[in-house]
Design an enzyme around this catalytic site. Structure first.
Site, PDB file in Angstrom:
ATOM      1  N   ALA A  10       0.823  -1.215   0.000  1.00 50.61           N
ATOM      2  CA  ALA A  10       0.000   0.000   0.000  1.00 50.61           C
ATOM      3  C   ALA A  10       0.854   1.262   0.000  1.00 50.61           C
ATOM      4  CB  ALA A  10      -0.921  -0.006   1.223  1.00 50.61           C
ATOM      5  N   THR A  81       7.604  -4.032  -6.574  1.00 49.55           N
ATOM      6  CA  THR A  81       6.899  -4.915  -5.644  1.00 49.55           C
ATOM      7  C   THR A  81       7.856  -5.812  -4.867  1.00 49.55           C
ATOM      8  OG1 THR A  81       6.557  -6.403  -7.524  1.00 49.55           O
ATOM      9  CG2 THR A  81       4.738  -4.925  -6.935  1.00 49.55           C
ATOM     10  N   GLU A 157       6.365  -9.469 -17.459  1.00 53.19           N
ATOM     11  CA  GLU A 157       5.621  -8.212 -17.449  1.00 53.19           C
ATOM     12  C   GLU A 157       5.368  -7.744 -18.878  1.00 53.19           C
ATOM     13  OE1 GLU A 157       4.319  -6.968 -14.799  1.00 53.19           O
ATOM     14  OE2 GLU A 157       5.278  -8.384 -13.444  1.00 53.19           O
ATOM     15  N   HIS A 383     -47.009  21.300  14.249  1.00 53.26           N
ATOM     16  CA  HIS A 383     -46.611  22.093  13.085  1.00 53.26           C
ATOM     17  C   HIS A 383     -46.022  23.445  13.479  1.00 53.26           C
ATOM     18  CE1 HIS A 383     -51.254  21.924  13.038  1.00 53.26           C
ATOM     19  NE2 HIS A 383     -50.876  22.688  14.035  1.00 53.26           N
ATOM     20  N   TYR A 386     -40.646  25.968  16.974  1.00 53.15           N
ATOM     21  CA  TYR A 386     -39.231  25.801  17.339  1.00 53.15           C
ATOM     22  C   TYR A 386     -39.142  25.505  18.827  1.00 53.15           C
ATOM     23  CZ  TYR A 386     -34.454  26.623  18.678  1.00 53.15           C
ATOM     24  OH  TYR A 386     -33.203  26.468  19.211  1.00 53.15           O
ATOM     25  N   ARG A 460     -51.659  38.991  26.752  1.00 48.91           N
ATOM     26  CA  ARG A 460     -51.783  39.620  25.445  1.00 48.91           C
ATOM     27  C   ARG A 460     -52.640  40.863  25.595  1.00 48.91           C
ATOM     28  NH1 ARG A 460     -55.194  34.419  23.529  1.00 48.91           N
ATOM     29  NH2 ARG A 460     -57.245  34.990  24.354  1.00 48.91           N
TER      30      ARG A 460
END
Length: 476
Positions: A10, A81, A157, A383, A386, A460
Protein backbone atom coordinates in the site's frame (compact mmCIF):
# COMPACT_ATOMS: atom_id res chain seq x y z
CA UNK A 1 -4.12 -24.17 7.79
CA UNK A 2 -1.07 -23.46 9.97
CA UNK A 3 0.50 -20.16 10.93
CA UNK A 4 -0.36 -17.54 8.31
CA UNK A 5 0.75 -13.94 7.84
CA UNK A 6 -0.12 -11.37 5.19
CA UNK A 7 1.82 -8.57 3.53
CA UNK A 8 -0.38 -5.92 1.92
CA UNK A 9 1.30 -3.54 -0.51
CA UNK A 10 0.00 0.00 0.00
CA UNK A 11 2.96 2.32 -0.57
CA UNK A 12 2.17 3.72 -4.01
CA UNK A 13 0.93 7.26 -4.58
CA UNK A 14 -1.55 6.46 -7.34
CA UNK A 15 -0.71 9.25 -9.78
CA UNK A 16 -3.54 8.35 -12.16
CA UNK A 17 -6.10 9.09 -9.45
CA UNK A 18 -5.08 12.76 -9.81
CA UNK A 19 -5.78 13.32 -6.14
CA UNK A 20 -4.16 14.76 -3.03
CA UNK A 21 -5.26 11.59 -1.22
CA UNK A 22 -3.13 8.47 -1.55
CA UNK A 23 -4.84 5.94 -3.81
CA UNK A 24 -5.49 3.12 -1.36
CA UNK A 25 -7.34 5.45 1.03
CA UNK A 26 -10.00 6.42 -1.51
CA UNK A 27 -13.36 5.18 -0.23
CA UNK A 28 -15.00 2.13 -1.75
CA UNK A 29 -18.53 1.30 -0.57
CA UNK A 30 -17.95 2.73 2.87
CA UNK A 31 -14.34 1.81 3.59
CA UNK A 32 -10.92 2.83 2.28
CA UNK A 33 -9.89 0.66 -0.63
CA UNK A 34 -7.04 -0.91 1.34
CA UNK A 35 -9.40 -1.96 4.13
CA UNK A 36 -10.99 -4.51 1.80
CA UNK A 37 -7.92 -6.75 1.32
CA UNK A 38 -7.05 -6.28 4.99
CA UNK A 39 -10.46 -7.67 5.95
CA UNK A 40 -10.21 -10.46 3.36
CA UNK A 41 -6.85 -11.50 4.80
CA UNK A 42 -8.26 -11.44 8.33
CA UNK A 43 -11.19 -13.64 7.34
CA UNK A 44 -8.82 -15.99 5.52
CA UNK A 45 -7.20 -16.77 8.86
CA UNK A 46 -4.07 -14.63 9.09
CA UNK A 47 -2.53 -14.23 12.52
CA UNK A 48 -0.32 -11.27 11.55
CA UNK A 49 -0.51 -8.56 8.90
CA UNK A 50 2.05 -6.06 7.67
CA UNK A 51 0.96 -3.03 5.68
CA UNK A 52 3.77 -1.71 3.51
CA UNK A 53 3.25 2.06 3.41
CA UNK A 54 5.00 4.95 1.72
CA UNK A 55 3.07 7.93 0.41
CA UNK A 56 0.93 9.44 3.18
CA UNK A 57 2.01 6.66 5.51
CA UNK A 58 0.62 8.51 8.53
CA UNK A 59 -2.86 8.68 6.95
CA UNK A 60 -2.91 4.91 6.56
CA UNK A 61 -1.45 4.30 10.02
CA UNK A 62 -4.06 6.56 11.59
CA UNK A 63 -6.92 4.67 9.96
CA UNK A 64 -5.69 1.30 11.21
CA UNK A 65 -4.48 2.52 14.61
CA UNK A 66 -5.51 0.02 17.24
CA UNK A 67 -6.38 -2.69 14.71
CA UNK A 68 -5.31 -6.04 16.09
CA UNK A 69 -2.63 -8.01 14.24
CA UNK A 70 -1.69 -5.08 11.94
CA UNK A 71 1.89 -3.78 11.81
CA UNK A 72 3.49 -1.34 9.38
CA UNK A 73 6.63 -1.31 7.26
CA UNK A 74 7.85 1.87 5.58
CA UNK A 75 8.99 1.72 1.94
CA UNK A 76 10.63 5.11 1.62
CA UNK A 77 11.36 4.73 -2.09
CA UNK A 78 8.93 2.86 -4.31
CA UNK A 79 11.35 0.65 -6.25
CA UNK A 80 8.96 -2.14 -7.18
CA UNK A 81 6.90 -4.91 -5.64
CA UNK A 82 9.93 -7.02 -4.78
CA UNK A 83 11.45 -4.11 -2.89
CA UNK A 84 8.11 -3.58 -1.09
CA UNK A 85 8.01 -7.17 0.17
CA UNK A 86 11.64 -6.92 1.25
CA UNK A 87 10.68 -3.83 3.27
CA UNK A 88 8.23 -5.98 5.26
CA UNK A 89 10.75 -8.68 6.16
CA UNK A 90 11.88 -7.06 9.40
CA UNK A 91 8.29 -6.87 10.68
CA UNK A 92 8.01 -10.64 10.22
CA UNK A 93 11.45 -11.49 11.58
CA UNK A 94 11.44 -15.06 12.88
CA UNK A 95 8.14 -15.97 11.20
CA UNK A 96 8.31 -19.46 9.69
CA UNK A 97 4.80 -20.06 8.35
CA UNK A 98 3.13 -19.09 5.11
CA UNK A 99 2.82 -15.56 3.81
CA UNK A 100 -0.01 -14.13 1.73
CA UNK A 101 0.94 -11.17 -0.45
CA UNK A 102 -1.92 -8.89 -1.49
CA UNK A 103 -2.25 -5.50 -3.15
CA UNK A 104 -3.98 -2.59 -1.46
CA UNK A 105 -5.47 -1.52 -4.79
CA UNK A 106 -7.05 -4.93 -5.52
CA UNK A 107 -10.00 -4.63 -3.16
CA UNK A 108 -12.51 -7.25 -4.29
CA UNK A 109 -10.62 -10.45 -3.52
CA UNK A 110 -12.83 -12.80 -1.50
CA UNK A 111 -11.70 -14.55 1.68
CA UNK A 112 -12.99 -17.81 0.21
CA UNK A 113 -10.65 -17.43 -2.75
CA UNK A 114 -7.69 -16.81 -0.46
CA UNK A 115 -8.55 -19.85 1.65
CA UNK A 116 -8.80 -21.95 -1.51
CA UNK A 117 -5.37 -20.77 -2.65
CA UNK A 118 -3.85 -21.47 0.78
CA UNK A 119 -5.32 -24.99 0.82
CA UNK A 120 -4.08 -25.69 -2.72
CA UNK A 121 -0.65 -24.37 -1.80
CA UNK A 122 -0.40 -26.80 1.09
CA UNK A 123 -1.81 -29.73 -0.86
CA UNK A 124 0.73 -29.40 -3.68
CA UNK A 125 3.72 -28.84 -1.42
CA UNK A 126 4.56 -25.64 -3.28
CA UNK A 127 7.07 -23.05 -2.15
CA UNK A 128 5.12 -20.41 -4.09
CA UNK A 129 1.56 -20.24 -5.40
CA UNK A 130 0.44 -17.52 -7.79
CA UNK A 131 -3.20 -16.46 -8.11
CA UNK A 132 -4.09 -16.18 -11.80
CA UNK A 133 -7.07 -15.39 -13.97
CA UNK A 134 -7.89 -15.31 -17.68
CA UNK A 135 -8.76 -12.04 -19.41
CA UNK A 136 -10.17 -11.29 -22.85
CA UNK A 137 -7.91 -8.24 -22.95
CA UNK A 138 -4.81 -8.92 -20.83
CA UNK A 139 -3.02 -5.68 -21.73
CA UNK A 140 -0.92 -4.33 -18.89
CA UNK A 141 -0.84 -7.56 -16.89
CA UNK A 142 2.08 -9.92 -16.36
CA UNK A 143 1.64 -13.10 -18.42
CA UNK A 144 1.86 -16.56 -16.88
CA UNK A 145 4.34 -18.87 -18.59
CA UNK A 146 3.81 -22.53 -17.76
CA UNK A 147 6.06 -25.52 -18.26
CA UNK A 148 5.10 -28.80 -19.91
CA UNK A 149 3.85 -30.15 -16.56
CA UNK A 150 1.60 -27.14 -15.94
CA UNK A 151 3.78 -25.54 -13.29
CA UNK A 152 4.49 -21.83 -13.47
CA UNK A 153 8.05 -21.30 -14.67
CA UNK A 154 8.04 -17.51 -14.96
CA UNK A 155 5.92 -14.38 -15.16
CA UNK A 156 6.67 -11.84 -17.87
CA UNK A 157 5.62 -8.21 -17.45
CA UNK A 158 3.88 -6.50 -20.36
CA UNK A 159 6.82 -4.25 -21.25
CA UNK A 160 9.27 -7.16 -21.20
CA UNK A 161 7.11 -9.69 -23.07
CA UNK A 162 7.62 -10.94 -26.62
CA UNK A 163 4.71 -10.74 -29.09
CA UNK A 164 4.02 -14.45 -28.53
CA UNK A 165 3.99 -13.99 -24.76
CA UNK A 166 1.69 -10.97 -25.02
CA UNK A 167 -0.82 -13.21 -26.80
CA UNK A 168 -1.33 -15.35 -23.70
CA UNK A 169 -4.51 -14.66 -21.75
CA UNK A 170 -3.65 -16.16 -18.37
CA UNK A 171 -2.33 -13.32 -16.23
CA UNK A 172 -0.81 -12.73 -12.83
CA UNK A 173 -3.35 -11.36 -10.34
CA UNK A 174 -0.59 -9.98 -8.10
CA UNK A 175 -1.61 -12.17 -5.16
CA UNK A 176 0.68 -14.89 -3.82
CA UNK A 177 1.08 -17.49 -1.11
CA UNK A 178 4.67 -18.34 -0.23
CA UNK A 179 6.68 -20.19 2.35
CA UNK A 180 8.29 -17.53 4.53
CA UNK A 181 11.80 -19.03 4.45
CA UNK A 182 11.85 -19.13 0.66
CA UNK A 183 10.20 -15.71 0.24
CA UNK A 184 12.43 -13.65 2.48
CA UNK A 185 15.57 -15.24 1.06
CA UNK A 186 14.42 -14.72 -2.54
CA UNK A 187 13.50 -11.03 -2.22
CA UNK A 188 17.05 -10.21 -1.11
CA UNK A 189 18.35 -11.52 -4.46
CA UNK A 190 15.97 -9.80 -6.89
CA UNK A 191 17.66 -7.57 -9.48
CA UNK A 192 16.33 -4.63 -11.47
CA UNK A 193 17.60 -5.47 -14.95
CA UNK A 194 14.31 -4.86 -16.76
CA UNK A 195 12.50 -2.21 -18.81
CA UNK A 196 11.23 -0.43 -15.69
CA UNK A 197 14.43 -0.61 -13.69
CA UNK A 198 12.38 -1.97 -10.76
CA UNK A 199 12.67 -4.94 -8.44
CA UNK A 200 9.87 -7.22 -9.66
CA UNK A 201 8.39 -9.63 -7.14
CA UNK A 202 7.53 -11.87 -10.08
CA UNK A 203 11.22 -12.75 -10.40
CA UNK A 204 10.88 -15.07 -7.41
CA UNK A 205 8.98 -17.47 -9.69
CA UNK A 206 12.13 -18.02 -11.72
CA UNK A 207 14.16 -18.33 -8.52
CA UNK A 208 11.87 -21.06 -7.19
CA UNK A 209 12.27 -23.06 -10.38
CA UNK A 210 16.04 -22.60 -10.38
CA UNK A 211 16.13 -24.05 -6.85
CA UNK A 212 14.00 -27.01 -7.90
CA UNK A 213 11.06 -25.81 -5.79
CA UNK A 214 7.47 -26.15 -6.87
CA UNK A 215 5.66 -23.03 -8.13
CA UNK A 216 1.99 -23.50 -8.94
CA UNK A 217 -0.90 -21.41 -10.17
CA UNK A 218 -4.28 -21.17 -8.50
CA UNK A 219 -6.85 -19.82 -10.99
CA UNK A 220 -9.76 -17.62 -9.95
CA UNK A 221 -12.80 -17.88 -12.21
CA UNK A 222 -14.15 -14.36 -11.70
CA UNK A 223 -11.73 -11.67 -12.94
CA UNK A 224 -13.65 -9.06 -10.94
CA UNK A 225 -12.04 -10.39 -7.77
CA UNK A 226 -8.60 -9.38 -8.98
CA UNK A 227 -9.35 -6.17 -10.85
CA UNK A 228 -6.92 -3.42 -9.99
CA UNK A 229 -7.93 0.17 -9.35
CA UNK A 230 -5.68 2.81 -10.89
CA UNK A 231 -8.01 5.72 -11.65
CA UNK A 232 -11.40 7.05 -10.65
CA UNK A 233 -13.21 5.33 -13.49
CA UNK A 234 -11.93 1.97 -12.25
CA UNK A 235 -12.78 2.99 -8.69
CA UNK A 236 -16.39 3.60 -9.74
CA UNK A 237 -16.46 0.26 -11.53
CA UNK A 238 -15.10 -1.51 -8.45
CA UNK A 239 -17.72 0.29 -6.36
CA UNK A 240 -20.44 -1.03 -8.64
CA UNK A 241 -19.21 -4.59 -8.23
CA UNK A 242 -18.86 -4.14 -4.46
CA UNK A 243 -22.46 -2.92 -4.18
CA UNK A 244 -23.67 -5.83 -6.29
CA UNK A 245 -21.97 -8.19 -3.87
CA UNK A 246 -23.32 -6.42 -0.77
CA UNK A 247 -26.86 -6.19 -2.13
CA UNK A 248 -26.92 -9.80 -3.28
CA UNK A 249 -25.83 -11.05 0.14
CA UNK A 250 -28.55 -8.97 1.80
CA UNK A 251 -31.22 -10.26 -0.58
CA UNK A 252 -30.15 -13.86 0.05
CA UNK A 253 -30.52 -13.10 3.78
CA UNK A 254 -34.16 -12.05 3.35
CA UNK A 255 -34.01 -8.33 2.52
CA UNK A 256 -36.07 -7.01 -0.40
CA UNK A 257 -34.09 -4.56 -2.53
CA UNK A 258 -36.42 -3.28 -5.23
CA UNK A 259 -33.69 -2.11 -7.62
CA UNK A 260 -30.23 -3.33 -6.56
CA UNK A 261 -28.46 -1.33 -9.27
CA UNK A 262 -29.84 1.91 -7.81
CA UNK A 263 -29.36 1.12 -4.12
CA UNK A 264 -26.21 2.18 -2.27
CA UNK A 265 -25.45 0.17 0.86
CA UNK A 266 -22.03 0.29 2.47
CA UNK A 267 -20.34 -2.89 3.62
CA UNK A 268 -20.63 -1.89 7.28
CA UNK A 269 -24.44 -1.69 7.17
CA UNK A 270 -26.67 -4.43 8.60
CA UNK A 271 -30.27 -4.83 7.40
CA UNK A 272 -32.81 -7.16 9.00
CA UNK A 273 -34.98 -9.68 7.20
CA UNK A 274 -38.30 -8.65 5.66
CA UNK A 275 -37.10 -5.07 5.33
CA UNK A 276 -37.79 -3.43 1.97
CA UNK A 277 -35.29 -0.97 0.51
CA UNK A 278 -36.45 1.18 -2.40
CA UNK A 279 -34.32 2.75 -5.18
CA UNK A 280 -32.01 5.66 -4.45
CA UNK A 281 -31.49 4.75 -0.80
CA UNK A 282 -28.05 5.33 0.76
CA UNK A 283 -27.14 3.33 3.89
CA UNK A 284 -23.66 4.24 5.09
CA UNK A 285 -21.39 3.92 8.09
CA UNK A 286 -22.22 1.55 10.94
CA UNK A 287 -25.95 1.60 10.19
CA UNK A 288 -28.24 -1.05 11.67
CA UNK A 289 -31.76 -1.50 10.26
CA UNK A 290 -34.13 -3.83 12.09
CA UNK A 291 -36.58 -6.35 10.69
CA UNK A 292 -39.74 -5.48 8.79
CA UNK A 293 -38.75 -1.89 8.02
CA UNK A 294 -39.53 0.09 4.88
CA UNK A 295 -36.91 2.51 3.57
CA UNK A 296 -38.42 4.52 0.73
CA UNK A 297 -36.96 6.29 -2.27
CA UNK A 298 -33.99 8.58 -1.79
CA UNK A 299 -33.68 8.19 1.98
CA UNK A 300 -30.18 8.70 3.40
CA UNK A 301 -29.26 6.91 6.65
CA UNK A 302 -25.74 7.25 8.04
CA UNK A 303 -24.32 5.73 11.20
CA UNK A 304 -27.76 5.15 12.72
CA UNK A 305 -29.75 2.37 14.35
CA UNK A 306 -33.41 1.70 13.52
CA UNK A 307 -35.53 -0.80 15.42
CA UNK A 308 -38.03 -3.22 13.92
CA UNK A 309 -40.98 -2.00 11.87
CA UNK A 310 -39.73 1.52 11.15
CA UNK A 311 -40.83 3.44 8.06
CA UNK A 312 -38.61 6.07 6.46
CA UNK A 313 -40.37 8.03 3.73
CA UNK A 314 -38.80 9.53 0.58
CA UNK A 315 -36.03 12.08 0.96
CA UNK A 316 -35.57 11.72 4.72
CA UNK A 317 -32.04 12.13 6.10
CA UNK A 318 -31.02 10.36 9.33
CA UNK A 319 -27.49 10.86 10.67
CA UNK A 320 -26.05 9.39 13.88
CA UNK A 321 -29.48 8.69 15.37
CA UNK A 322 -30.97 5.88 17.43
CA UNK A 323 -34.58 4.98 16.65
CA UNK A 324 -36.74 2.51 18.52
CA UNK A 325 -39.32 0.22 16.96
CA UNK A 326 -42.21 1.32 14.75
CA UNK A 327 -40.96 4.86 14.30
CA UNK A 328 -42.34 6.78 11.32
CA UNK A 329 -40.02 9.31 9.67
CA UNK A 330 -42.04 11.16 7.07
CA UNK A 331 -40.89 12.67 3.81
CA UNK A 332 -38.20 15.33 3.78
CA UNK A 333 -37.38 15.21 7.48
CA UNK A 334 -33.78 15.67 8.67
CA UNK A 335 -32.48 14.18 11.92
CA UNK A 336 -29.01 14.47 13.48
CA UNK A 337 -27.72 12.95 16.73
CA UNK A 338 -31.23 12.30 18.02
CA UNK A 339 -32.75 9.50 20.12
CA UNK A 340 -36.28 8.48 19.18
CA UNK A 341 -38.27 5.97 21.21
CA UNK A 342 -40.95 3.53 20.03
CA UNK A 343 -44.08 4.46 18.08
CA UNK A 344 -43.06 8.06 17.45
CA UNK A 345 -43.90 9.98 14.26
CA UNK A 346 -41.63 12.63 12.75
CA UNK A 347 -42.52 15.09 9.98
CA UNK A 348 -43.02 15.59 7.15
CA UNK A 349 -40.31 18.25 6.75
CA UNK A 350 -39.27 18.24 10.40
CA UNK A 351 -35.73 19.02 11.57
CA UNK A 352 -34.42 17.28 14.68
CA UNK A 353 -31.07 18.74 15.63
CA UNK A 354 -28.44 17.27 17.98
CA UNK A 355 -29.49 16.60 21.55
CA UNK A 356 -33.11 15.78 20.78
CA UNK A 357 -34.68 12.87 22.66
CA UNK A 358 -38.31 11.95 22.04
CA UNK A 359 -40.05 9.38 24.23
CA UNK A 360 -42.63 6.87 23.02
CA UNK A 361 -45.76 7.91 21.13
CA UNK A 362 -44.54 11.46 20.49
CA UNK A 363 -45.61 13.36 17.38
CA UNK A 364 -43.39 15.97 15.73
CA UNK A 365 -45.20 17.43 12.73
CA UNK A 366 -44.35 19.41 9.63
CA UNK A 367 -41.92 22.34 9.88
CA UNK A 368 -41.08 21.68 13.53
CA UNK A 369 -37.47 22.20 14.60
CA UNK A 370 -36.01 20.82 17.82
CA UNK A 371 -32.59 21.15 19.48
CA UNK A 372 -31.34 19.89 22.86
CA UNK A 373 -34.78 18.91 24.10
CA UNK A 374 -36.43 15.99 25.81
CA UNK A 375 -40.09 15.41 25.07
CA UNK A 376 -42.15 13.08 27.23
CA UNK A 377 -44.39 10.21 26.26
CA UNK A 378 -47.53 11.08 24.30
CA UNK A 379 -46.59 14.73 23.74
CA UNK A 380 -46.94 16.41 20.37
CA UNK A 381 -45.91 19.49 18.43
CA UNK A 382 -47.82 19.17 15.20
CA UNK A 383 -46.61 22.09 13.09
CA UNK A 384 -44.60 25.29 12.64
CA UNK A 385 -42.74 25.27 15.96
CA UNK A 386 -39.23 25.80 17.34
CA UNK A 387 -38.32 23.96 20.54
CA UNK A 388 -34.76 24.46 21.76
CA UNK A 389 -33.06 23.92 25.13
CA UNK A 390 -36.28 22.60 26.64
CA UNK A 391 -37.58 19.82 28.86
CA UNK A 392 -41.16 18.90 27.94
CA UNK A 393 -43.17 16.46 30.02
CA UNK A 394 -45.70 13.76 29.17
CA UNK A 395 -48.96 14.41 27.30
CA UNK A 396 -48.11 18.00 26.43
CA UNK A 397 -49.77 19.62 23.43
CA UNK A 398 -47.64 22.31 21.79
CA UNK A 399 -49.72 24.52 19.52
CA UNK A 400 -48.85 25.82 16.08
CA UNK A 401 -46.33 28.65 16.00
CA UNK A 402 -44.88 28.06 19.46
CA UNK A 403 -41.32 29.26 20.03
CA UNK A 404 -38.94 28.78 22.94
CA UNK A 405 -36.93 32.01 23.09
CA UNK A 406 -33.78 30.44 24.47
CA UNK A 407 -30.99 32.90 23.59
CA UNK A 408 -30.49 36.32 25.18
CA UNK A 409 -27.59 37.27 22.95
CA UNK A 410 -25.00 35.95 25.40
CA UNK A 411 -26.22 32.66 26.88
CA UNK A 412 -28.74 29.91 26.19
CA UNK A 413 -31.52 29.33 28.76
CA UNK A 414 -33.88 26.40 29.32
CA UNK A 415 -37.64 26.13 29.20
CA UNK A 416 -39.36 23.51 31.38
CA UNK A 417 -42.92 22.43 30.55
CA UNK A 418 -44.29 19.84 32.95
CA UNK A 419 -46.80 17.04 32.31
CA UNK A 420 -50.30 17.55 30.85
CA UNK A 421 -49.78 21.17 29.79
CA UNK A 422 -51.80 22.53 26.86
CA UNK A 423 -50.01 25.24 24.87
CA UNK A 424 -52.16 27.25 22.49
CA UNK A 425 -51.04 28.60 19.13
CA UNK A 426 -48.53 31.42 18.68
CA UNK A 427 -47.01 31.20 22.16
CA UNK A 428 -43.52 32.40 23.05
CA UNK A 429 -41.65 31.11 26.09
CA UNK A 430 -38.96 33.61 27.11
CA UNK A 431 -36.45 31.41 28.91
CA UNK A 432 -35.59 30.68 31.62
CA UNK A 433 -39.16 29.79 32.51
CA UNK A 434 -41.07 26.84 34.02
CA UNK A 435 -44.69 25.90 33.34
CA UNK A 436 -46.30 23.76 36.06
CA UNK A 437 -48.21 20.58 35.29
CA UNK A 438 -51.79 20.61 34.01
CA UNK A 439 -51.65 24.29 33.06
CA UNK A 440 -53.07 25.97 29.99
CA UNK A 441 -51.23 28.66 28.04
CA UNK A 442 -53.65 30.76 26.03
CA UNK A 443 -53.05 31.38 22.34
CA UNK A 444 -50.92 34.42 21.58
CA UNK A 445 -49.34 34.52 25.03
CA UNK A 446 -45.76 35.57 25.68
CA UNK A 447 -44.69 33.75 28.84
CA UNK A 448 -42.00 35.64 30.77
CA UNK A 449 -42.64 34.29 34.30
CA UNK A 450 -43.10 30.85 35.79
CA UNK A 451 -46.63 29.44 35.59
CA UNK A 452 -47.93 27.53 38.66
CA UNK A 453 -49.53 24.10 38.21
CA UNK A 454 -53.22 23.90 37.25
CA UNK A 455 -53.20 27.52 36.06
CA UNK A 456 -54.28 29.54 33.04
CA UNK A 457 -51.62 31.90 31.69
CA UNK A 458 -52.71 34.63 29.34
CA UNK A 459 -50.57 37.61 28.39
CA UNK A 460 -51.78 39.62 25.44
CA UNK A 461 -53.28 43.04 24.78
CA UNK A 462 -57.08 43.15 25.15
CA UNK A 463 -59.01 43.13 21.90
CA UNK A 464 -60.62 46.42 20.88
CA UNK A 465 -63.39 46.54 18.23
CA UNK A 466 -64.03 49.97 16.66
CA UNK A 467 -67.45 49.85 15.05
CA UNK A 468 -67.67 51.46 11.60
CA UNK A 469 -63.93 52.24 11.46
CA UNK A 470 -63.45 50.77 7.99
CA UNK A 471 -66.29 52.81 6.53
CA UNK A 472 -64.90 56.01 8.04
CA UNK A 473 -61.50 55.27 6.50
CA UNK A 474 -63.10 54.83 3.08
CA UNK A 475 -64.99 58.15 3.29
CA UNK A 476 -61.91 60.24 4.13
Amino acid sequence: MGDLAAIILAAGKGTRMKSDLVKVMHPLAGAPMVAWPVEAARQAGTSRMVLVVGHQADTIREHFAGTEQVAFALQEEQLGTGHAVASAAAALDGFTGRVLILCGDVPLIRPETLRGMIDAHGATGAALTVLTTRLENPFGYGRIIRGFDGRVIRIVEEKDATPEERGRREVNAGIYCAEAAFLFDAVTRIGNDNAQGEYYLTDIVTMANEQGLRCTAHPVADPVEVMGVNDRAQLAEAGRFARQRINRELMLDGVTIVDPAATYIDRGAVVGRDTTVHPGVHLSGETRIGEGCTIEQGAVIKGSTLGNGCVVEPGAVIRSCRLGSHVMVKAGSVMEDAIIHDHTAIGPMAHLRPGTELMAHVKIGNFVETKKITMGEGSKASHLTYLGDASIGNNVNVGCGTITCNYDGVRKHRTVIEDDVFVGSDVQFVAPVTVGRNSLIAAGTTVTRDVPPDSLAIARAPQVNKDGWKLKQRDQ
